[in-house]
Design a protein around this motif. Sequence first.
Motif, PDB file in Angstrom:
ATOM      1  N   ASP A   1      40.522  33.257  47.172  1.00 42.52           N
ATOM      2  CA  ASP A   1      40.401  34.598  47.738  1.00 42.52           C
ATOM      3  C   ASP A   1      40.752  35.673  46.716  1.00 42.52           C
ATOM      4  O   ASP A   1      41.500  36.614  47.010  1.00 42.52           O
ATOM      5  N   VAL A   2      40.188  35.559  45.512  1.00 43.68           N
ATOM      6  CA  VAL A   2      40.434  36.562  44.482  1.00 43.68           C
ATOM      7  C   VAL A   2      39.114  36.932  43.807  1.00 43.68           C
ATOM      8  O   VAL A   2      38.263  36.072  43.558  1.00 43.68           O
ATOM      9  N   PRO A   3      38.914  38.223  43.514  1.00 43.45           N
ATOM     10  CA  PRO A   3      37.744  38.641  42.728  1.00 43.45           C
ATOM     11  C   PRO A   3      38.003  38.450  41.244  1.00 43.45           C
ATOM     12  O   PRO A   3      39.153  38.365  40.798  1.00 43.45           O
ATOM     13  N   PHE A   4      36.926  38.376  40.459  1.00 45.43           N
ATOM     14  CA  PHE A   4      37.086  38.259  39.006  1.00 45.43           C
ATOM     15  C   PHE A   4      35.902  38.944  38.331  1.00 45.43           C
ATOM     16  O   PHE A   4      34.843  39.161  38.922  1.00 45.43           O
TER      17      PHE A   4
ATOM     18  N   ASN B   1      43.352  39.819  35.639  1.00 45.34           N
ATOM     19  CA  ASN B   1      43.162  38.374  35.579  1.00 45.34           C
ATOM     20  C   ASN B   1      43.986  37.715  36.683  1.00 45.34           C
ATOM     21  O   ASN B   1      45.213  37.795  36.691  1.00 45.34           O
ATOM     22  N   GLN B   2      43.294  37.071  37.622  1.00 46.77           N
ATOM     23  CA  GLN B   2      43.979  36.399  38.732  1.00 46.77           C
ATOM     24  C   GLN B   2      43.713  34.896  38.712  1.00 46.77           C
ATOM     25  O   GLN B   2      43.686  34.250  39.744  1.00 46.77           O
ATOM     26  N   GLY B   3      43.487  34.369  37.516  1.00 48.65           N
ATOM     27  CA  GLY B   3      43.342  32.922  37.383  1.00 48.65           C
ATOM     28  C   GLY B   3      41.913  32.432  37.347  1.00 48.65           C
ATOM     29  O   GLY B   3      41.679  31.228  37.269  1.00 48.65           O
ATOM     30  N   VAL B   4      40.936  33.334  37.390  1.00 45.48           N
ATOM     31  CA  VAL B   4      39.521  32.958  37.298  1.00 45.48           C
ATOM     32  C   VAL B   4      38.854  33.895  36.307  1.00 45.48           C
ATOM     33  O   VAL B   4      39.003  35.108  36.401  1.00 45.48           O
TER      34      VAL B   4
END
Length: 397
Positions: free
Chosen positions: A349-352, A76-79
Motif C-alpha cells: 500500500d505504498v506509491p513509488f 523512497n518507501q521500499g519500492v
Amino acid sequence: MNRVLSSVRRWLGPLTLITLAVVLAIIFGERRERAKLASPTFQSPLPSLSPTIKSPLPTMPPVQTRPYSTPTPLPNQGVWVGPVSEVTLTGGDITIEALSSLDLDGDMLVSRASVRGGGVSVVAVDLRTGQVQRLSPVAERSIEGPRISGQYVAWSEYPLQMDNVGELHVFDLTRTREFTVGQGLFHWPDLNDGLLVWQEGRGGGIGIYGYDLATNRTLTIAQGPFLHSFPRVCSRQWVIYLKQGLPEHWPSIVDLYAYNLLTGEDILIGQVLLPRNASAGQQHACDGRRIAWLGVRETDATLTFEQHLYDLATRTDRILDLPNPGAAHHVLIEDDLLISMVGYDLQRDVPFNVLWGLPLDQITGGQLALSNNRLAWTTQPYGGSQHLYTAFIIPQP
C-alpha cells in the motif's frame, strides 16, 4: 454528469484516426460479405535479427515536459525502479526505425515495427539475450496490437484501403508458425492465457468476440446496437470492455463492464475516460483478481483524476490515495503492481516513482509494458531517434 462531460469535451482534443477507422470500417465493411472463422492457415517461419544490449545507464537525460505529465516526486518507501538498460537493435535483413504498441510477457517483448524503406512488421524481442525475431512479412498495411501471452502472439491487420476486411493473425512461438484465425472487421485484439478477444463490426454495431486457442471455440461476449470496444482478458473467467453510445457523443466518460465467461454475468464496474487521442482505450486494465481504471470527477470546474481498483471477488471499489495521478497515458496492473502516472505497490500500500526524471511525453505513445516486475518502454526525443529501454521494479523483501 452533464457538467463532467462538458468539461471533458472542452479538455480533450479533436477526433483521431482511431475512432474514425472503427466507424469507417463498419460503413464500408457492411458492404462486403464477412468471411467465417477459418481453419488455421500456417506460414513458414521468418529469419531473426541479432541486437546487442548496452550496459546499464546511471540516469536518464533530462528533457522538457508538459505540465500534466510531470511525475510527482515520492519518498523512497521500499519500492523503486532499478538500473536502466538500453537495447540496441542491429543486423538482420531489415532496419527497424521505430517500435510501437509494446506488449510484454515475462522477458519477451512484442511490437509493431516501422521498417526503413517503408512497411511495417510484427517483431518479438527477447530482453534477456536481445535476440529479435520477425513474426510477419514487411508490408504496407495497418497493424493493431500485437499482444503476447505464453507461446502465442496475436494481432489484427488491414490493407490500407478501408473497404477491405482485415485478418486476425496468431503466431505460435513454440512451433515457429503463423496462422490466420479468420477474416472480418477486427480491431484491438487482446490475449491472455490462450484466450483471444477483439472488437468487431457486425450487424451495424461493434461487439466483443473471442476465440479459445486451447479448444478452438468461438465466443460472443457483447453485441447489440451499442459500441463495445477495447476489450481486455483478465483471466479465463473475466473479460472487461467499454460500452458507449453513438460516436458523435465522443469524447466522453463511458461505461466499463466485466463479463463472466463461465456464468454469463455482465457487471457494470464504473465509468472510465475515453479520450480522442492515441491513449484512447488505455485507461483500464485488469488481472485475474482486480480491475484498475482511471476515473474523473469535476470540482469547481476543475477535473480531478482518480485511480480506481475493483476487487472481482468482493465486488468492491477502492480509490487509491495517489499524489495527483493525472491523466495517465497507460494504466497497467499485474499481481501486486499498478502503474499509471506513478507506481503503486498493492501489497505494501505504498506509491513509488516510475522512471523518475523521465517525463511520460517522451515515452513513445506514453506507453509502458509490464511483466514479472520488468518494465519496457521506448523514448524518442523531439527530432531524434527512438531508443528501447528496460528496467526492473525492486520491492524490498
